[in-house]
Motif scaffolding. Structure first.
Motif, PDB file in Angstrom:
ATOM      1  N   ILE A 169       0.830  -1.191   0.074  1.00  0.00           N
ATOM      2  CA  ILE A 169      -0.091  -0.030  -0.035  1.00  0.00           C
ATOM      3  C   ILE A 169       1.026   1.327  -0.020  1.00  0.00           C
ATOM      4  O   ILE A 169       0.698   2.371  -0.811  1.00  0.00           O
ATOM      5  N   ILE A 179      -1.540   7.038  -6.337  1.00  0.00           N
ATOM      6  CA  ILE A 179      -2.967   6.798  -5.914  1.00  0.00           C
ATOM      7  C   ILE A 179      -4.035   7.386  -6.782  1.00  0.00           C
ATOM      8  O   ILE A 179      -4.853   6.740  -7.037  1.00  0.00           O
ATOM      9  N   TRP A 186      -5.019   3.953  -9.249  1.00  0.00           N
ATOM     10  CA  TRP A 186      -5.568   3.652  -7.701  1.00  0.00           C
ATOM     11  C   TRP A 186      -5.359   2.114  -7.365  1.00  0.00           C
ATOM     12  O   TRP A 186      -5.100   1.841  -6.295  1.00  0.00           O
ATOM     13  N   ALA A 203      -2.600   0.593  -4.652  1.00  0.00           N
ATOM     14  CA  ALA A 203      -2.770   0.489  -3.362  1.00  0.00           C
ATOM     15  C   ALA A 203      -4.224  -0.066  -2.977  1.00  0.00           C
ATOM     16  O   ALA A 203      -4.237  -0.475  -1.661  1.00  0.00           O
ATOM     17  N   THR A 204      -5.097   0.050  -3.852  1.00  0.00           N
ATOM     18  CA  THR A 204      -6.365  -0.498  -3.326  1.00  0.00           C
ATOM     19  C   THR A 204      -6.436  -1.996  -2.981  1.00  0.00           C
ATOM     20  O   THR A 204      -7.051  -2.677  -2.223  1.00  0.00           O
ATOM     21  N   GLY A 228      -4.983  -3.285   0.165  1.00  0.00           N
ATOM     22  CA  GLY A 228      -5.781  -2.982   1.336  1.00  0.00           C
ATOM     23  C   GLY A 228      -6.912  -3.562   1.285  1.00  0.00           C
ATOM     24  O   GLY A 228      -7.511  -3.998   2.385  1.00  0.00           O
ATOM     25  N   LEU A 229      -7.688  -4.116   0.241  1.00  0.00           N
ATOM     26  CA  LEU A 229      -8.853  -4.797   0.195  1.00  0.00           C
ATOM     27  C   LEU A 229      -8.446  -6.152   0.916  1.00  0.00           C
ATOM     28  O   LEU A 229      -9.304  -7.037   1.579  1.00  0.00           O
TER      29      LEU A 229
END
Lengths: 352, 303
Positions: free
Chosen positions: B257, B264, B268, B271-272, B275-276
């Motif tokens: 991340i 970002i 996007w 990093a997304t 995180g998910l």
């Protein structure tokens, strides 16, 4: 035990004595805990692989300079004496000088701290004003859709990495929608317009009646504050719900209903009144947690608070700054814990 | 038919041996956990996670460290890279799968160290009583009064960045609640009749603690550990994000991340996606923990 003590001293002072005893015990435990905090940071400072003298004088200094600084720092003394010096310094608000900019760490912390406080305070306000009603309603309508929502809100709050949620918030609300200001506390052309009286820009701008600055500062703080607010909302609503459930199942609530009081009076006038003390404790705790949780949030939002300060210092091995920041956050944390404990003791008649 | 008889054997009211009784109570707990669909959902996710970590070399379509600068920052769903590629052209899906190993490694280590330390401190303090109890619990309170993440930061600063040090730092801040819990349980167990009976038979304190007190503390510790796992994962990811946990090029999710943070606004997904993954796994632990609490510790749950 307390009863026999007070009987010999006469009736007039009787109600005060146990309370005083409790306060004395609390004060003692504050001292012990703070001493423990300082001891841990002291040890951390001592096991550091970095030579504190070398860090100050640099590698090219002569042996005599090295020795002079070595003596000045008191490193020739026994560890216990050094610990004594350390406590003495901290009690006088002296955390040593930052290795990066050679300024006293305490000055740096005093400068960055209001930014963190502004953020955490706004965050906890969001948490209280949304979390308490949500928790109460979830308890009253147990099993309804609003209870399910409260459950999901809390579950997601406990499972979501705060720094990731912050990034996503920036992406959506700043990058795509453009509704809020970006990272930092102000846009660059609004900086240094209002005089810094409290260090909290919203308050400073309001005092100076400069509403443009206020609006800009608000657009910057609203996202990180709601983010922190969400996390305290998750905790506060969960606790409120379980406190309320406990009250609602007790007999006085049934009595009140039988008497024919309106549901509103039963809930807010009777049950809610009895959870106020517990709620204050929870709010104090979540405020303490927010000060800590702000570390990662501040990094994401380039917020110049104590979390950013500690992390920056950490990455450049500025140990005085790291430990100074840790001690300050730790002390506030302990104080809030004890404050909530005291409130509980003062306001809850059962504990007297 | 044999399945039915096994089931009946497990659900009998009159167990014939100690092992039989233990298996039967385990089976009853499992049945009640199985009826909790959210907990089973969480368990399912965790099984997938463990399988992904174990079979990473077979499942990952690419080498998680192989750079391919010509194909950097490919979006989701591009050819050969379902979850896209990062700034060095590494396949994000492969890195996620290998990252599951690191997450499990950290969680397993902390989940072993912290409760074990807490159990030891808590039971010894509770059983010994007197000064030992006062001193040990004061130390526990001191650690409990610390802000956890900040303390972990300071520890990592002193010990140096890296996975092992992150594990140590998180464990050092995570043990006090277990110690408190184990002490409270010990205090109630200590004065019970069967402990007196064992003592009269000549058992020493070490034998009493390890053989007769520890087993009774385990179930509430397990619940607490499962509920804490999400916090441990988030703390480890936070340290990784700050660059204080796993070091690059390691595919740790928090570090991924932090890497994707720079892009970002334009890219996007970098990093997304990790995180998910963090969110899913800690959600799974929270769901399973809630379910386990209802099964093993009915007095705590149900509210």
């Amino acid at each position: 035990m307390a009863a026999t003590d007070t009987q010999t001293k006469g009736r007039v002072r009787a109600p005060l004595a146990p309370w005083l005893k409790g306060t004395a015990t609390t004060l003692l435990s504050i001292c012990v805990t703070m001493l423990g905090l300082l001891f841990v940071t002291f040890i951390i400072g001592r096991v550091m692989p970095i030579d504190p003298v070398l860090a100050i004088v640099g590698e090219r200094a002569s042996q005599s300079t090295y020795d002079a600084v070595f003596l000045e720092l008191g490193l020739d003394k026994p560890l216990l004496v050094q610990f004594g010096y350390y406590i003495w310094d901290v009690l006088h608000g002296d955390f040593g000088d930052s290795l990066l900019n050679a300024r006293p760490v305490s000055e740096d912390i005093a400068r960055v701290f209001p930014a963190t406080m502004e953020l955490a305070t706004l965050g906890v306000l969001v948490g209280i004003f949304l979390g308490v009603p949500l928790g109460v309603i979830a308890a009253v309508r147990r099993g309804s859709w609003i209870d399910q929502i409260a459950r999901v809100v809390a579950l997601v709050g406990y499972s979501m990495p705060i720094f990731w949620l912050g990034l996503m918030g920036l992406l959506v609300f700043y990058g795509i929608l453009g509704w809020v200001g970006g990272p930092g506390r102000l846009d660059i052309f609004y900086e240094d317009i209002v005089p810094a009286r409290t260090g909290m820009i919203l308050i400073d701008a309001a005092l100076a009646r400069d509403w443009d600055v206020f609006r800009n500062a608000f657009s910057h703080i609203v996202l990180p504050a709601s983010l922190l607010g969400y996390y305290s909302l998750a905790y506060i609503s969960r606790m409120t719900r379980s406190f309320m459930l406990e009250q609602l199942s007790s007999e006085y609530v049934t009595t009140a209903r039988v008497k024919g009081l309106s549901e509103r009076q039963v809930i807010w006038g009777h049950a809610f009144k009895n959870i106020r003390v517990q709620l204050i404790t929870v709010i104090a705790l979540s405020y303490a947690n927010l000060l800590e949780g702000s570390v990662l949030t501040e990094i994401i939002f380039s917020w110049p608070g104590i979390g950013s300060y500690i992390t920056t210092a950490l990455l450049s091995a500025d140990m005085n700054a790291v430990l100074g920041g840790t001690v300050v956050v730790g002390l506030i944390f302990i104080c809030l814990n004890i404050f909530s404990d005291l409130l509980y003791r003062v306001f809850d008649p059962r504990s007297k | 038919m044999t399945d039915m008889t096994l089931r009946q054997w497990l659900l009998t009211d009159a167990p014939t041996s100690r092992r039989h009784a233990r298996l039967a109570s385990f089976y009853k707990g499992w049945l009640s956990l199985r009826s909790n669909s959210m907990a089973m959902f969480g368990l399912g996710i965790l099984v997938v996670l463990v399988l992904a970590a174990a079979l990473a070399p077979l499942l990952a379509p690419h080498d998680p460290f192989a750079q391919d600068l010509a194909n950097r920052l490919q979006p989701l769903g591009s050819e050969g890279h379902i979850l896209g590629t990062d700034s060095l052209g590494r396949d994000i899906l492969s890195r996620l799968i290998y990252g599951a190993r690191i997450t499990l490694y950290i969680v397993a280590l902390v989940a072993l160290i912290a409760p074990a330390a807490g159990l030891l401190v808590g039971t010894v303090a509770g059983y010994a009583g007197g000064w030992v109890d006062i001193v040990m619990m004061r130390i526990t309170d001191i650690f409990l009064a610390f802000p956890r993440l900040v303390l972990a930061l300071a520890f990592v600063a002193a010990l140096g960045a890296g996975i092992e040090n992150a594990v140590l730092a998180i464990s050092l801040t995570a043990w006090p609640p277990y110690a408190r819990m184990a002490r409270a349980e010990t205090l109630t167990i200590r004065s019970s009749d069967y402990i007196n009976a064992v003592r009269l038979q000549g058992a020493g304190p070490i034998r009493i603690i390890t053989k007769h007190i520890w087993p009774l503390c385990i179930s509430s510790l397990i619940v607490r550990v499962t509920l804490d796992m999400a916090g441990i994962i988030l703390a480890a990811a936070g340290l990784g994000f700050l660059g204080l946990g796993a070091q690059p090029p390691s595919p740790e999710w928090g570090a991924m991340i932090s890497e994707g943070r720079r892009f970002i606004l334009d890219h996007w997904w970098v990093a997304t996606v990790p995180g998910l993954a963090i969110f899913t796994v800690s959600l799974a632990f929270n769901l399973l923990g809630d379910g386990l609490r209802d099964v093993l510790d009915p007095k705590e749950g149900g509210q």
